[in-house]
Design an enzyme around this catalytic site. Structure first.
Site, PDB file in Angstrom:
ATOM      1  N   TYR A  49      -9.241 -11.525  -6.638  1.00 52.88           N
ATOM      2  CA  TYR A  49      -8.246 -11.711  -7.695  1.00 52.88           C
ATOM      3  C   TYR A  49      -8.390 -13.055  -8.404  1.00 52.88           C
ATOM      4  O   TYR A  49      -7.749 -13.289  -9.421  1.00 52.88           O
ATOM      5  CB  TYR A  49      -6.825 -11.584  -7.116  1.00 52.88           C
ATOM      6  N   HIS A  93      -3.859  -8.929   3.963  1.00 51.62           N
ATOM      7  CA  HIS A  93      -5.324  -8.930   4.062  1.00 51.62           C
ATOM      8  C   HIS A  93      -5.752  -9.717   5.302  1.00 51.62           C
ATOM      9  O   HIS A  93      -5.334 -10.861   5.478  1.00 51.62           O
ATOM     10  CB  HIS A  93      -5.956  -9.587   2.836  1.00 51.62           C
ATOM     11  N   HIS A 117      -2.226   1.773  -5.851  1.00 53.12           N
ATOM     12  CA  HIS A 117      -3.052   0.586  -5.646  1.00 53.12           C
ATOM     13  C   HIS A 117      -3.168  -0.245  -6.922  1.00 53.12           C
ATOM     14  O   HIS A 117      -3.368  -1.470  -6.849  1.00 53.12           O
ATOM     15  CB  HIS A 117      -4.442   0.982  -5.132  1.00 53.12           C
ATOM     16  N   ARG A 163       0.864  -1.176   0.000  1.00 52.57           N
ATOM     17  CA  ARG A 163       0.000   0.000   0.000  1.00 52.57           C
ATOM     18  C   ARG A 163       0.906   1.233   0.000  1.00 52.57           C
ATOM     19  O   ARG A 163       2.028   1.176   0.483  1.00 52.57           O
ATOM     20  CB  ARG A 163      -0.885   0.025   1.244  1.00 52.57           C
ATOM     21  N   ARG A 165      -0.356  -2.489  -6.814  1.00 54.47           N
ATOM     22  CA  ARG A 165      -0.648  -3.541  -5.824  1.00 54.47           C
ATOM     23  C   ARG A 165      -1.584  -4.590  -6.433  1.00 54.47           C
ATOM     24  O   ARG A 165      -1.377  -5.794  -6.246  1.00 54.47           O
ATOM     25  CB  ARG A 165      -1.264  -2.892  -4.585  1.00 54.47           C
ATOM     26  N   LYS A 208      -1.971  -2.049   8.060  1.00 51.38           N
ATOM     27  CA  LYS A 208      -3.133  -1.476   8.752  1.00 51.38           C
ATOM     28  C   LYS A 208      -3.185  -1.964  10.195  1.00 51.38           C
ATOM     29  O   LYS A 208      -2.921  -3.130  10.472  1.00 51.38           O
ATOM     30  CB  LYS A 208      -4.426  -1.875   8.025  1.00 51.38           C
TER      31      LYS A 208
END
Length: 298
Positions: free
Chosen positions: A279, A270, A244, A148, A247, A172
């Site tokens: 994906y 994630h 992104h 990110r 990414r 995150k």
């Protein structure tokens, strides 16, 4: 409890107990403020403990006229967390948002770049006279590590485990993970540190930041977007470019080449595998192309 008090205490809860990032906290508080503004405009003088499902439903309906379904879904999630927090604090007994339905959101296929397009961006980044090596290295790291933009600008020199070809990433919620560094990225990072970064006058407090701007401080998110968009224009790319997108390209190319979904989930940081599963459409598309190309009935 007043709205101002509950908002501040909710912010502290997100910061200290949930350990969320500044950007995530800002999004939650922004959504809560929308509800507060709506109540003020509608002259509904209710405290947080007095809010009903009907009020929430009317508020969401009024917002749905001017925002996308995905934004509406995030708004509901934010309010849901806020009222869950009030339950946790024993201010209310029931969450008024729990009966609110989330909007149906179509599964949007992420924009990706081909390897040729990525090579084109990296090759042109190299041509920048003052920051070519830095920009080339940043784009390579973004793409080959699937980072990110917030993770990229926070990379520290001390996060590099060059001999092991690993990079420690703080994602995150301040969650740490290790991602592999490709041979190309490793070579560029070492070259950038020795040939460019260490020759800059670095401001106090930024001595450990890997990517440094011309003023000796860490790069901003906006600067990364600007660099990429300028490069996209230079090479004539029609696609909308952002960190992104690189990414997304990282995950897409891994899937196309046979990587398993669990490994990709871990590398991308994630929390929920459902996020990574978007994906998988690429793999299906790849299979369809193979059938059409090689099957006698294709």
């Amino acid at each position: 409890m007043k709205w101002s008090t509950s908002s501040k205490e909710f912010e502290n809860f997100l910061k200290f107990e949930r350990n969320l990032s500044k950007n995530t906290i800002s999004s939650y508080l922004s959504d809560l403020k929308k509800l507060i503004d709506y109540l003020n405009k509608a002259k509904i003088n209710f405290k947080p403990s007095e809010i009903t499902t009907e009020i929430i439903r009317d508020f969401i309906y009024s917002e749905s006229k001017k925002i996308k379904s995905s934004t509406q879904g995030r708004l509901i999630s934010s309010l849901n967390l806020f009222f869950d927090y009030l339950i946790l604090e024993k201010i209310i007994n029931k969450n008024p948002v729990e009966k609110i339905d989330y909007p149906k959101i179509g599964s949007k296929i992420p924009t990706t770049l081909t390897t040729t397009e990525i090579d084109l961006l990296i090759d042109n980044a190299r041509l920048n006279k003052s920051n070519g090596l830095r920009n080339e290295t940043m784009i390579e790291v973004l793409y080959s590590c699937g980072l990110r933009v917030s993770e990229l600008i926070e990379i520290k020199v001390s996060d590099l485990y060059i001999d092991e070809q690993l990079l420690k990433v703080v994602g995150k919620g301040n969650k740490e993970r290790f991602v592999p560094i490709s041979k190309i990225a490793k070579k560029l990072i070492l070259n950038y540190i020795e040939s460019a970064r260490n020759h800059n006058k670095i401001k106090r407090g930024y001595e450990d930041n890997l990517f440094i701007n011309n003023r000796g401080k860490k790069l901003s998110r906006v600067m990364i977007y600007t660099i990429l968009n300028n490069l996209a224009k230079q090479v004539g790319l029609k696609k909308k470019i952002s960190p992104h997108v690189l990414r997304h390209s990282f995950a897409t190319h891994l899937i196309e080449n046979g990587a398993d979904i669990i490994s990709i989930q871990k590398m991308m940081g994630h929390e929920n595998i459902v996020t990574t599963e978007k994906y998988l459409h690429v793999k299906n598309k790849h299979l369809i192309k193979s059938v059409l190309k090689y099957h006698p009935r294709g």
